[in-house]
Design an enzyme around this catalytic site. Structure first.
Site, PDB file in Angstrom:
ATOM      1  N   MET A  12       0.392 -24.369 -44.565  1.00 21.15           N
ATOM      2  CA  MET A  12       1.678 -23.687 -44.660  1.00 21.15           C
ATOM      3  C   MET A  12       2.655 -24.515 -45.500  1.00 21.15           C
ATOM      4  O   MET A  12       2.377 -25.641 -45.861  1.00 21.15           O
ATOM      5  CB  MET A  12       2.259 -23.447 -43.265  1.00 21.15           C
ATOM      6  N   CYS A  13       3.794 -23.932 -45.750  1.00 21.88           N
ATOM      7  CA  CYS A  13       4.851 -24.584 -46.519  1.00 21.88           C
ATOM      8  C   CYS A  13       5.508 -25.696 -45.697  1.00 21.88           C
ATOM      9  O   CYS A  13       5.205 -25.877 -44.522  1.00 21.88           O
ATOM     10  CB  CYS A  13       5.917 -23.573 -46.914  1.00 21.88           C
TER      11      CYS A  13
END
Length: 265
Positions: free
Chosen positions: A1-2
Site C-alpha cells: 500500500m501507499c
C-alpha cells in the site's frame, strides 16, 4: 500500500529532514514507486508538487528538498497503486475548495466508494482515494452552509469517514491549513517534538540535532505510516482511531472505533 506523511506545527517549519527519509521509501528503501506528492500550506494558498515518477529519483522531489519551504501544515504521499493508472491525475495529495478554504487530503488503503453524479465535487482521476475525498467534502457541504466550530467539524468528519471505512482500509491525513486530522485503519504513527529538543536518528542512519534549528517555544508533530526515526518515541494510533492536531499539539484523540453514527454516505 501507499505511505503517508504529515507535519503540523506552531511555527513555520522545514520538513526536509523527514521528507528526505520518507521519499527514499519510494524506490530505495521500499517499493512505493508509483508517484509522489507533497503539499505545503502558505497562508490561504497551497504549494503542491506531484510527479508520477518514483519519489526517490524524481527531479521534482529533488527540487522540494532544495527549496526548504517552511509551513505550518504539510501533507505528503508516496504511492503504491491499487486502483487507478499510474499517472499525474491519480497522484496524491488531492485538493478541493470548501467554505472558501483549500482542503488537502491523502489516503493509504483501498475503499469501495461511489460519488453521487449530482454532487458538486467530482473526481478528476480514477482512484478510490479521490472519490472518498469528494464524498467527504460533499457530505460536509450538505451538512453545513458555513464552516462550523472545530469540535463540531471533527465529530462530523469522524462520522462521515467511519462510514466510508466500513468499505475498506482507510488511513488518511486531512488539513485545511489551520489543523490536521489523521485516521488510522492499519498503520499510522506520530511523534510530537518540543523542548527540550535533542537529536534524531533517521532510519537510513542520518542524524540531526534539532537544537540547532528550533526555539524553546516550537512544537512540531510528524505523522507517518511507519516511524522515520530510530531513537524517538513514536505513538502508534489505534485502529479506527482519530487525532486532531493544531499548532503542533494533540487537541482531540479518539482511540478505537466510534459508536454507531447517524451519518449517511
Amino acid at each position: 500500500m501507499c505511505q503517508l506523511l504529515g507535519m503540523n506545527c506552531n511555527t513555520p517549519t522545514d520538513i526536509t529532514f523527514s521528507f528526505e527519509g520518507f521519499r527514499r521509501r519510494a524506490g530505495l528503501t521500499d517499493h512505493h514507486n508509483d508517484g509522489f506528492g507533497i503539499a505545503f500550506f502558505e497562508g490561504k494558498g497551497v504549494r503542491i508538487f506531484r510527479d508520477n515518477r518514483p519519489g526517490a529519483s524524481s527531479p521534482m522531489a529533488d527540487l522540494v528538498n532544495q527549496y526548504h519551504i517552511k509551513s505550518y501544515n504539510v501533507i505528503a504521499h508516496i504511492r503504491k497503486a491499487t486502483k487507478g493508472e499510474v499517472n499525474l491525475e491519480n497522484t496524491h495529495p488531492f485538493i478541493r475548495e470548501l467554505w472558501g478554504e483549500n482542503w488537502v487530503f491523502a489516503h493509504n488503503g483501498t475503499v469501495n466508494i461511489n460519488v453521487c453524479p449530482s454532487s458538486h465535487y467530482q473526481p478528476i482521476g480514477t482512484t478510490d482515494s479521490e472519490a472518498a475525498f469528494c464524498c467527504i467534502t460533499a457530505r460536509l457541504k450538505e451538512r453545513f452552509n458555513q464552516k462550523p466550530d472545530e469540535q463540531t467539524l471533527f465529530k462530523s468528519i469522524m462520522e462521515i469517514t467511519s462510514k466510508i471505512a466500513e468499505h475498506g482500509v482507510f488511513n488518511f491525513i486531512l488539513s485545511n491549513g489551520h489543523w490536521m486530522i489523521a485516521r488510522c485503519s492499519t498503520n499510522l504513527h506520530y511523534v510530537c517534538r518540543k523542548a527540550p529538543f535533542g537529536k534524531a536518528l533517521r532510519d537510513d542512519d542520518v542524524m540531526i540535532d534539532f537544537r540547532q534549528y528550533t526555539l524553546e517555544s516550537d512544537k512540531v508533530t510528524i505523522i507517518t505510516t511507519q516511524p522515520l526515526t530510530k531513537n524517538e518515541q513514536w505513538k502508534k494510533m489505534k485502529n479506527g482511531g482519530y487525532v486532531f492536531f493544531k499548532d503542533g499539539d494533540v487537541l482531540y484523540e479518539v482511540e478505537g472505533s466510534l459508536p454507531e453514527c447517524e451519518a449517511h454516505v
